[in-house]
Scaffold this motif. Structure first.
Motif, PDB file in Angstrom:
ATOM      1  N   ASN A  92       5.966   0.873 -11.141  1.00 13.91           N
ATOM      2  CA  ASN A  92       5.792   2.276 -11.509  1.00 13.91           C
ATOM      3  C   ASN A  92       4.477   2.493 -12.261  1.00 13.91           C
ATOM      4  OD1 ASN A  92       7.119   5.039 -11.802  1.00 13.91           O
ATOM      5  ND2 ASN A  92       6.717   4.550 -13.952  1.00 13.91           N
ATOM      6  N   THR A  93       4.185   1.608 -13.209  1.00 15.75           N
ATOM      7  CA  THR A  93       2.949   1.717 -13.985  1.00 15.75           C
ATOM      8  C   THR A  93       1.723   1.593 -13.091  1.00 15.75           C
ATOM      9  OG1 THR A  93       4.029   0.795 -15.951  1.00 15.75           O
ATOM     10  CG2 THR A  93       1.621   0.717 -15.890  1.00 15.75           C
ATOM     11  N   GLU A  94       1.778   0.653 -12.151  1.00 14.94           N
ATOM     12  CA  GLU A  94       0.636   0.447 -11.258  1.00 14.94           C
ATOM     13  C   GLU A  94       0.471   1.621 -10.292  1.00 14.94           C
ATOM     14  OE1 GLU A  94      -2.582  -2.154  -9.914  1.00 14.94           O
ATOM     15  OE2 GLU A  94      -1.568  -1.508 -11.747  1.00 14.94           O
ATOM     16  N   LEU A  95       1.561   2.184  -9.827  1.00  9.73           N
ATOM     17  CA  LEU A  95       1.478   3.366  -8.970  1.00  9.73           C
ATOM     18  C   LEU A  95       0.798   4.525  -9.692  1.00  9.73           C
ATOM     19  CD1 LEU A  95       5.019   3.372  -7.286  1.00  9.73           C
ATOM     20  CD2 LEU A  95       2.840   2.959  -6.137  1.00  9.73           C
ATOM     21  N   ILE A  96       1.157   4.730 -10.955  1.00 10.85           N
ATOM     22  CA  ILE A  96       0.551   5.809 -11.737  1.00 10.85           C
ATOM     23  C   ILE A  96      -0.938   5.563 -11.920  1.00 10.85           C
ATOM     24  CG2 ILE A  96       0.499   6.884 -14.028  1.00 10.85           C
ATOM     25  CD1 ILE A  96       3.538   6.382 -14.176  1.00 10.85           C
ATOM     26  N   ARG A  97      -1.287   4.335 -12.269  1.00  8.99           N
ATOM     27  CA  ARG A  97      -2.701   4.017 -12.499  1.00  8.99           C
ATOM     28  C   ARG A  97      -3.540   4.221 -11.241  1.00  8.99           C
ATOM     29  NH1 ARG A  97      -6.469   0.235 -11.784  1.00  8.99           N
ATOM     30  NH2 ARG A  97      -5.103  -1.080 -10.498  1.00  8.99           N
ATOM     31  N   LEU A  98      -3.056   3.716 -10.112  1.00 10.40           N
ATOM     32  CA  LEU A  98      -3.812   3.816  -8.873  1.00 10.40           C
ATOM     33  C   LEU A  98      -3.896   5.263  -8.377  1.00 10.40           C
ATOM     34  CD1 LEU A  98      -2.402   0.663  -7.054  1.00 10.40           C
ATOM     35  CD2 LEU A  98      -4.727   0.958  -7.921  1.00 10.40           C
ATOM     36  N   THR A  99      -2.823   6.023  -8.579  1.00  3.20           N
ATOM     37  CA  THR A  99      -2.840   7.425  -8.161  1.00  3.20           C
ATOM     38  C   THR A  99      -3.867   8.216  -8.959  1.00  3.20           C
ATOM     39  OG1 THR A  99      -0.500   7.353  -7.516  1.00  3.20           O
ATOM     40  CG2 THR A  99      -1.458   9.520  -7.927  1.00  3.20           C
ATOM     41  N   GLU A 100      -3.906   8.002 -10.273  1.00  2.00           N
ATOM     42  CA  GLU A 100      -4.887   8.698 -11.103  1.00  2.00           C
ATOM     43  C   GLU A 100      -6.308   8.303 -10.728  1.00  2.00           C
ATOM     44  OE1 GLU A 100      -3.694   7.713 -15.041  1.00  2.00           O
ATOM     45  OE2 GLU A 100      -2.101   9.237 -15.134  1.00  2.00           O
ATOM     46  N   ALA A 101      -6.522   7.023 -10.449  1.00  2.00           N
ATOM     47  CA  ALA A 101      -7.849   6.568 -10.043  1.00  2.00           C
ATOM     48  C   ALA A 101      -8.244   7.170  -8.699  1.00  2.00           C
ATOM     49  CB  ALA A 101      -7.884   5.046  -9.972  1.00  2.00           C
ATOM     50  N   GLY A 102      -7.271   7.312  -7.793  1.00  2.79           N
ATOM     51  CA  GLY A 102      -7.558   7.904  -6.492  1.00  2.79           C
ATOM     52  C   GLY A 102      -7.955   9.360  -6.604  1.00  2.79           C
ATOM     53  N   ARG A 103      -7.288  10.111  -7.452  1.00  2.00           N
ATOM     54  CA  ARG A 103      -7.622  11.528  -7.633  1.00  2.00           C
ATOM     55  C   ARG A 103      -8.988  11.704  -8.279  1.00  2.00           C
ATOM     56  NH1 ARG A 103      -1.595  13.157  -9.876  1.00  2.00           N
ATOM     57  NH2 ARG A 103      -0.581  13.295  -7.820  1.00  2.00           N
ATOM     58  N   ALA A 104      -9.373  10.726  -9.109  1.00  3.80           N
ATOM     59  CA  ALA A 104     -10.678  10.793  -9.764  1.00  3.80           C
ATOM     60  C   ALA A 104     -11.785  10.195  -8.912  1.00  3.80           C
ATOM     61  CB  ALA A 104     -10.612  10.068 -11.108  1.00  3.80           C
ATOM     62  N   GLY A 105     -11.423   9.656  -7.740  1.00  5.94           N
ATOM     63  CA  GLY A 105     -12.428   9.030  -6.885  1.00  5.94           C
ATOM     64  C   GLY A 105     -12.953   7.734  -7.463  1.00  5.94           C
ATOM     65  N   GLY A 143       0.830  -1.196   0.000  1.00  7.50           N
ATOM     66  CA  GLY A 143       0.000   0.000   0.000  1.00  7.50           C
ATOM     67  C   GLY A 143       0.868   1.251   0.000  1.00  7.50           C
ATOM     68  N   PHE A 144       0.324   2.325  -0.521  1.00 15.14           N
ATOM     69  CA  PHE A 144       1.039   3.608  -0.461  1.00 15.14           C
ATOM     70  C   PHE A 144       0.027   4.706  -0.154  1.00 15.14           C
ATOM     71  CE2 PHE A 144      -0.309   3.098  -4.807  1.00 15.14           C
ATOM     72  CZ  PHE A 144      -0.620   4.361  -5.277  1.00 15.14           C
ATOM     73  N   ALA A 145       0.374   5.537   0.816  1.00 16.23           N
ATOM     74  CA  ALA A 145      -0.527   6.600   1.247  1.00 16.23           C
ATOM     75  C   ALA A 145      -0.571   7.686   0.180  1.00 16.23           C
ATOM     76  CB  ALA A 145      -0.054   7.178   2.581  1.00 16.23           C
ATOM     77  N   ALA A 146      -1.790   8.050  -0.212  1.00 14.86           N
ATOM     78  CA  ALA A 146      -1.981   9.082  -1.242  1.00 14.86           C
ATOM     79  C   ALA A 146      -3.007  10.087  -0.755  1.00 14.86           C
ATOM     80  CB  ALA A 146      -2.435   8.445  -2.550  1.00 14.86           C
ATOM     81  N   GLN A 147      -2.628  11.361  -0.763  1.00 15.72           N
ATOM     82  CA  GLN A 147      -3.543  12.418  -0.350  1.00 15.72           C
ATOM     83  C   GLN A 147      -4.359  12.878  -1.547  1.00 15.72           C
ATOM     84  OE1 GLN A 147      -3.587  13.337   2.920  1.00 15.72           O
ATOM     85  NE2 GLN A 147      -5.431  14.546   2.535  1.00 15.72           N
ATOM     86  N   THR A 148      -5.689  12.839  -1.426  1.00 14.92           N
ATOM     87  CA  THR A 148      -6.571  13.301  -2.485  1.00 14.92           C
ATOM     88  C   THR A 148      -7.515  14.354  -1.922  1.00 14.92           C
ATOM     89  OG1 THR A 148      -8.396  11.741  -2.098  1.00 14.92           O
ATOM     90  CG2 THR A 148      -6.523  10.947  -3.402  1.00 14.92           C
ATOM     91  N   ASP A 149      -8.297  14.963  -2.798  1.00 13.33           N
ATOM     92  CA  ASP A 149      -9.269  15.955  -2.351  1.00 13.33           C
ATOM     93  C   ASP A 149     -10.345  15.327  -1.479  1.00 13.33           C
ATOM     94  OD1 ASP A 149      -7.932  17.934  -3.641  1.00 13.33           O
ATOM     95  OD2 ASP A 149      -9.169  17.875  -5.450  1.00 13.33           O
TER      96      ASP A 149
END
Length: 458
Positions: free
Chosen positions: A349-362, A323-329
Motif C-alpha cells: 500500500n505504501t509503495e503504491l501511494i509513493r509511485l502514484t504520487e511520483a507518476g502524477r508529478a512526472g 506493475g499497475f496501470a495509472a492514468q496521469t496527465d
C-alpha cells in the motif's frame, strides 16, 4: 600583446540516458545563450519515453549556442549546446582578457551584449542588454493595459509540460500570463484560472480563423484536420508496446463476477484499527487486490513469466514485480512494485501511494517504470464494469478490475443487494491454457468473496 587566454568552444551532446533510450524531447531550457554555467549544472529538462529528467552540463563557461526549441525531439548523441570555456595560456595570465574573451564569444553567438561577467568558474554580477527592438504597447500588455506583461523572448517558465499541454488544448498563449510561482513560474492553477475566467478562447478553425455558426438547413463547411498530436515520449512508448503486444501475443480473456461485500468490510475493519504507527495511510482496495494477486501467482506461477521466441522458451520469474496501470496527465504509465511477494499488504500500500504520487508529478524514474512481470489494471476507476485490456508486453498476463457496484445477488440462498465486481484475466495462450487461467481467476475471486481464504497462504 595578445591576451594570455584561449577560448575553446566545447559541444555538449545529448547523453545516453540509460534503459535503451534512443531519443528525448526538450521540455524546457534552463539556460539561455550568454548565461554562465558551472560544471554539472542542469541546463535542460527533457522527457524520454519513460521519465522526465534534468540534464547537467559537464563544462563550465558561457553558453554560446543552443540546439533545438522546446518540443523538439533529439536523438542520443545530437548536439544540445556549445559552451565557451576559457583556458589560461600560462601562469599569471590576467583575468580581464579572459572575461573579455568569454564575453566576445557569447556576443558572436547570441547577438546580445553581455555586461559584468566574471570568469567562467566564478560568475560575478551580470545584466543583459538587449538589442534595440519593438517595444510593448498597452494592447500587448504594456503599462495601463491591465494585463500582465508579455514575454517577448526566451522560453516561458512553466512548472511542468502538463501546463503547456493544457494551454495548447485551450488555444492559450502562455506569454500572456503572469505566473504565481517563484520567479514568475506559471502553474497549472494559473492556466485553469485563466480558462475559468473566460480569458482564453477555444482553438478556432476554418479558413477565416473563426468557427462559424451553421444555420438550420445549411451544410456545414469542412475545415480539415482539427489537430495533429505527435506520438512521442510516454505516449509514443505506449503506442509501440501496445502494437507489438497485439502483433506478437496470442491473447485470450476470461472473466468472472465476484461478490466483493466481504472484502469491503475487511478493508473498513483494517482502516478502523489503524494506529498512529501506521502513519495515517489507509489501505486502498488496489493494495488488497495486489496482495490477492501475489498470492494467486504463488499458486499459478506460470502466469508470472514471459515468452522468448528466439530461444523458444518460457521464462518463469522467481520474483513478482507487480506493475499497475495509472492514468496521469502525461498519459498511461505502469509503475512497478518490486519484490511484491516479499511485501506485506501495508508495504504494498505504501509503495503504491509513493509511485502514484511520483507518476502524477512526472517524477518516475526509468527503473520504476520497467521490469514488471505481471500487471494490475484497475479500469473500474473510470466507471466501467469490464474490459479486455492489451497485455503489457513482454509480460504474459494482466488482471483487470471493474467498478464495484451494488447489484441483486443470490447470497446464502436468498436474493440480496451485494457489492459486485467483474474481474478479467487477459493471458498469453502460449504460456498456459484455459484451465490455468481459469484456476488463477477463480482463486482471485474466492479471495475477494471470502478474504479469510487468503489467510491460508500468508
Amino acid at each position: 600583446m595578445a591576451p594570455a587566454f584561449d577560448v575553446n568552444s566545447l559541444e555538449f551532446k545529448l547523453p545516453d540516458l540509460g534503459e535503451g533510450l534512443t531519443e528525448a524531447e526538450i521540455v524546457r531550457w534552463l539556460v539561455r545563450v550568454g548565461d554562465v554555467v558551472a560544471v554539472d549544472q542542469p541546463v535542460v529538462e527533457v522527457e524520454t519515453a519513460k521519465a522526465m529528467v534534468e540534464v547537467p552540463c559537464p563544462y563550465g563557461g558561457v553558453v554560446t549556442a543552443r540546439f533545438g526549441e522546446e518540443g523538439t525531439e533529439l536523438p542520443v548523441g545530437a548536439p544540445l549546446l556549445t559552451v565557451a570555456v576559457g583556458t589560461p595560456a600560462g601562469p599569471g595570465a590576467p583575468e580581464e582578457p579572459a572575461e573579455r574573451a568569454l564575453q566576445t564569444a557569447a556576443e558572436e553567438s547570441s547577438g546580445n551584449v553581455l555586461v559584468g561577467y566574471g570568469t567562467a568558474a566564478a560568475p560575478a554580477r551580470r545584466r543583459r542588454v538587449r538589442p534595440t527592438g519593438p517595444t510593448l504597447t498597452a494592447s500587448a500588455g504594456g503599462p495601463g493595459s491591465g494585463r500582465p506583461p508579455t514575454r517577448v523572448d526566451g522560453p516561458v517558465p512553466v512548472i511542468s509540460p502538463l501546463v503547456r499541454k493544457l494551454a495548447r488544448e485551450h488555444g492559450m498563449d502562455l506569454r500572456a500570463l503572469a505566473g504565481s510561482g517563484p520567479d514568475g513560474l506559471i502553474t497549472r492553477a494559473d492556466v485553469e484560472a485563466a480558462i475559468e475566467a473566460g480569458s482564453v478562447a477555444a482553438p478556432e478553425t476554418g479558413s477565416s480563423g473563426a468557427r462559424r455558426q451553421v444555420e438550420a438547413g445549411q451544410e456545414p463547411a469542412r475545415a480539415g484536420l482539427e489537430a495533429r498530436h505527435a506520438l512521442t515520449g510516454i505516449r509514443g512508448l505506449v503506442a509501440d508496446k501496445m502494437a507489438r503486444s497485439r502483433r506478437e501475443i496470442p491473447e485470450a480473456t476470461c472473466w468472472v463476477d465476484a461478490d466483493a461485500t466481504e472484502l469491503l468490510a475487511a478493508r473498513t475493519a483494517m482502516n478502523a484499527a489503524m494506529t498512529e504507527r501506521d502513519g495515517g495511510q489507509k489501505v486502498s482496495l488496489l493494495a488488497l487486490f495486489a496482495r490477492i494477486t501475489v498470492a494467486a501467482l504463488g499458486r499459478f506461477p506460470m502466469l508470472n513469466s514471459s515468452v522468448d521466441m528466439e530461444a523458444r522458451e518460457i521464462r518463469q520469474f522467481a520474483d513478482v514485480h507487480l506493475g499497475f496501470a495509472a492514468q496521469t496527465d502525461r498519459g498511461l504509465v505502469v509503475p512497478v512494485v518490486r519484490h511484491a511477494q516479499s511485501r506485506t499488504t501495508e508495504s504494498i500500500n505504501t509503495e503504491l501511494i509513493r509511485l502514484t504520487e511520483a507518476g502524477r508529478a512526472g517524477a518516475l524514474t526509468p527503473g520504476e517504470l520497467t521490469g514488471g512481470t505481471f500487471t494490475l489494471n484497475n479500469y473500474g476507476v473510470f466507471g466501467v464494469d469490464g474490459s479486455t485490456p492489451i497485455i503489457n508486453h513482454p509480460e504474459a498476463a494482466m488482471l483487470g478490475i471493474g467498478r464495484i457496484v451494488p447489484k441483486p445477488w443470490v447470497h446464502q440462498g436468498e436474493l440480496a443487494v451485494r457489492h459486485v465486481v467483474q474481474l478479467s484475466l487477459t493471458f498469453d495462450h502460449r504460456v498456459c491454457d484455459g484451465g490455468t487461467a481459469g484456476g488463477f481467476l477463480r482463486y482471485v475471486a474466492d479471495c475477494v468473496e471470502q478474504p479469510a481464504v487468503l489467510l491460508r497462504s500468508v
